[in-house]
Design a protein around this motif. Structure first.
Motif, short mmCIF file in Angstrom:
data_model
loop_
_atom_site.label_atom_id
_atom_site.label_comp_id
_atom_site.label_asym_id
_atom_site.label_seq_id
_atom_site.Cartn_x
_atom_site.Cartn_y
_atom_site.Cartn_z
N LEU A 13 3.23 -18.94 -10.15
CA LEU A 13 3.83 -18.85 -8.81
C LEU A 13 4.39 -17.45 -8.54
N ALA A 14 5.13 -16.92 -9.50
CA ALA A 14 5.73 -15.59 -9.32
C ALA A 14 4.65 -14.51 -9.25
N SER A 15 3.67 -14.58 -10.11
CA SER A 15 2.62 -13.56 -10.15
C SER A 15 1.75 -13.60 -8.89
N GLY A 89 6.81 -8.98 -15.98
CA GLY A 89 7.00 -7.53 -16.09
C GLY A 89 5.67 -6.80 -16.17
N TRP A 90 4.73 -7.32 -16.94
CA TRP A 90 3.41 -6.70 -17.02
C TRP A 90 2.68 -6.77 -15.68
N ILE A 91 2.81 -7.89 -15.00
CA ILE A 91 2.18 -8.01 -13.67
C ILE A 91 2.75 -6.97 -12.73
N GLY A 96 2.21 -2.01 -9.70
CA GLY A 96 2.70 -0.67 -9.40
C GLY A 96 1.68 0.39 -9.73
N GLY A 97 1.02 0.25 -10.87
CA GLY A 97 -0.01 1.20 -11.26
C GLY A 97 -1.18 1.20 -10.28
N MET A 98 -1.59 0.02 -9.85
CA MET A 98 -2.68 -0.06 -8.88
C MET A 98 -2.25 0.53 -7.54
N HIS A 99 -1.01 0.33 -7.17
CA HIS A 99 -0.48 0.90 -5.93
C HIS A 99 -0.56 2.43 -5.97
#
Length: 123
Positions: A13-15, A89-91, A96-99
């Motif tokens: 749900l969070a991811s 946290g990994w998600i 963020g990296g993809m952004h």
């Protein structure tokens, strides 16, 4: 109570919520860059924007699926929170990296489009 199922449900749900939110922000705000990159061709910009969002969803949902399995013991709520913080946290780091990768690509494409326009005006 099965802590594994609780962890999986909250994680998904969070991811998924984070992924959908980031995708909507990127889709809405990325359009401006794409219209500029494609010299005002809004139809092409919208099409590319939709394809980028689909790729974004595929990469993130693929990672979420791969990261779903938990191999350690989840015996109490403390462990649920710890496992969730690690997985979510990994998600967040991946989103963020993809952004930032998208921003870098947009700015490079935009700069190239500006150079091409300036070159075509001077010729």
């Amino acid at each position: 109570m099965n802590y594994f199922i609780l962890t999986y449900v909250v994680y998904l749900l969070a991811s998924i919520a984070l992924t959908v939110w980031v995708a909507k922000v990127l889709f809405k705000n990325g359009r401006i860059f794409l219209v500029d990159i494609f010299h005002g061709n809004q139809e092409l910009a919208d099409s590319v924007n939709k394809l980028l969002v689909v790729g974004f969803y595929l990469v993130n949902i693929g990672y979420m699926s791969l990261a779903l399995k938990e191999y350690g013991a989840i015996a109490n709520m403390q462990t649920v929170v710890e496992v969730l913080s690690y997985k979510v946290g990994w998600i967040i780091l991946i989103l963020g990296g993809m952004h930032f990768l998208n921003l870098i690509i947009f700015f490079k494409l935009r700069n190239r489009a500006k150079r091409d326009r300036a070159f075509n005006v001077n010729v």
